[in-house]
Design a protein around this motif. Sequence first.
Motif, mmCIF file in Angstrom:
data_model
loop_
_atom_site.group_PDB
_atom_site.id
_atom_site.type_symbol
_atom_site.label_atom_id
_atom_site.label_comp_id
_atom_site.label_asym_id
_atom_site.label_seq_id
_atom_site.Cartn_x
_atom_site.Cartn_y
_atom_site.Cartn_z
ATOM 1 N N GLY A 6 29.652 31.431 34.178
ATOM 2 C CA GLY A 6 28.568 30.439 34.240
ATOM 3 C C GLY A 6 27.333 30.864 33.478
ATOM 4 N N PHE A 7 26.891 32.113 33.682
ATOM 5 C CA PHE A 7 25.691 32.577 32.997
ATOM 6 C C PHE A 7 25.931 32.788 31.503
ATOM 7 C CE2 PHE A 7 24.269 33.938 37.327
ATOM 8 C CZ PHE A 7 23.183 33.074 37.386
ATOM 9 N N THR A 8 27.162 33.126 31.117
ATOM 10 C CA THR A 8 27.488 33.238 29.697
ATOM 11 C C THR A 8 27.380 31.871 29.030
ATOM 12 O OG1 THR A 8 28.948 35.116 30.117
ATOM 13 C CG2 THR A 8 29.264 33.939 28.036
ATOM 14 N N SER A 9 27.878 30.850 29.705
ATOM 15 C CA SER A 9 27.784 29.488 29.193
ATOM 16 C C SER A 9 26.326 29.045 29.075
ATOM 17 C CB SER A 9 28.552 28.537 30.112
ATOM 18 O OG SER A 9 28.407 27.214 29.689
ATOM 19 N N LEU A 10 25.539 29.342 30.114
ATOM 20 C CA LEU A 10 24.114 28.987 30.077
ATOM 21 C C LEU A 10 23.391 29.735 28.957
ATOM 22 C CD1 LEU A 10 23.287 28.912 33.889
ATOM 23 C CD2 LEU A 10 23.255 26.960 32.309
ATOM 24 N N ALA A 11 23.714 31.005 28.782
ATOM 25 C CA ALA A 11 23.090 31.796 27.715
ATOM 26 C C ALA A 11 23.405 31.184 26.357
ATOM 27 C CB ALA A 11 23.556 33.247 27.775
ATOM 28 N N TYR A 24 19.440 35.445 31.824
ATOM 29 C CA TYR A 24 20.882 35.226 31.964
ATOM 30 C C TYR A 24 21.661 36.506 31.688
ATOM 31 C CZ TYR A 24 19.924 30.197 32.102
ATOM 32 O OH TYR A 24 19.477 28.953 32.445
ATOM 33 N N LEU A 25 21.253 37.249 30.655
ATOM 34 C CA LEU A 25 21.948 38.502 30.335
ATOM 35 C C LEU A 25 21.808 39.523 31.460
ATOM 36 C CD1 LEU A 25 21.152 38.853 26.531
ATOM 37 C CD2 LEU A 25 23.350 38.288 27.585
ATOM 38 N N LYS A 26 20.646 39.555 32.096
ATOM 39 C CA LYS A 26 20.446 40.450 33.244
ATOM 40 C C LYS A 26 21.399 40.066 34.381
ATOM 41 C CE LYS A 26 16.956 42.089 36.453
ATOM 42 N NZ LYS A 26 15.607 41.900 36.974
ATOM 43 N N LYS A 27 21.516 38.776 34.631
ATOM 44 C CA LYS A 27 22.402 38.307 35.700
ATOM 45 C C LYS A 27 23.869 38.555 35.346
ATOM 46 C CE LYS A 27 19.118 35.071 37.582
ATOM 47 N NZ LYS A 27 18.795 33.724 38.006
ATOM 48 N N ILE A 73 25.649 35.887 44.372
ATOM 49 C CA ILE A 73 26.162 34.816 45.239
ATOM 50 C C ILE A 73 25.581 33.440 44.892
ATOM 51 C CG2 ILE A 73 24.467 34.993 47.115
ATOM 52 C CD1 ILE A 73 28.228 34.710 47.716
ATOM 53 N N GLN A 74 24.442 33.408 44.192
ATOM 54 C CA GLN A 74 23.746 32.141 43.940
ATOM 55 C C GLN A 74 24.600 31.073 43.252
ATOM 56 O OE1 GLN A 74 20.515 31.538 45.164
ATOM 57 N NE2 GLN A 74 21.198 29.460 44.752
ATOM 58 N N PRO A 75 25.409 31.398 42.244
ATOM 59 C CA PRO A 75 26.214 30.337 41.629
ATOM 60 C C PRO A 75 27.162 29.648 42.612
ATOM 61 C CG PRO A 75 26.153 32.253 40.207
ATOM 62 C CD PRO A 75 25.533 32.663 41.508
#
Length: 138
Positions: A6-11, A24-27, A73-75
């Motif tokens: 998910g965060f890779t897609s958002l990035a 996003y990279l930190k997450k 856990i947030q996603p």
Amino acid sequence: MNAIIGFTSLAGSHIDNKELLKEYLKKIGTSSEHLLSLINDVLDMSRIESGKVKIDENPLHLPELLNDIRTIIQPTVSSKQLDFLIDTVDVVDEDMIADKLRLTQVLLNILGNGVKFNKTGGMLSLRIKQEKKWYIRK
């Protein structure tokens, strides 16, 4: 793994926003570390079954641990539209000695079950409470 994807897609979709990209990279990094620890845990199952698990006793800063837990856990919490609250009660000593990997795993397992068995739009909370100090005498 869902958090990493998910965060890779958002990035990728916010590549021009440097600050958001850093976040996003930190997450992604935090989630990757957790995924690696889970893989290592699976590989360590024979040690667990034989009673030869080694508990690491290292300094741990509670706010940092709770921030990592929230990031991981947030996603899943968001996908189920849950309200998520982390509450600390009477916590005075934020620095402790613990096995971060094992503690993170336990808390994520509990929270994962909370997400799984909760209704969409429900509430998930984690309360950390400090009791009186106790010491192990050797």
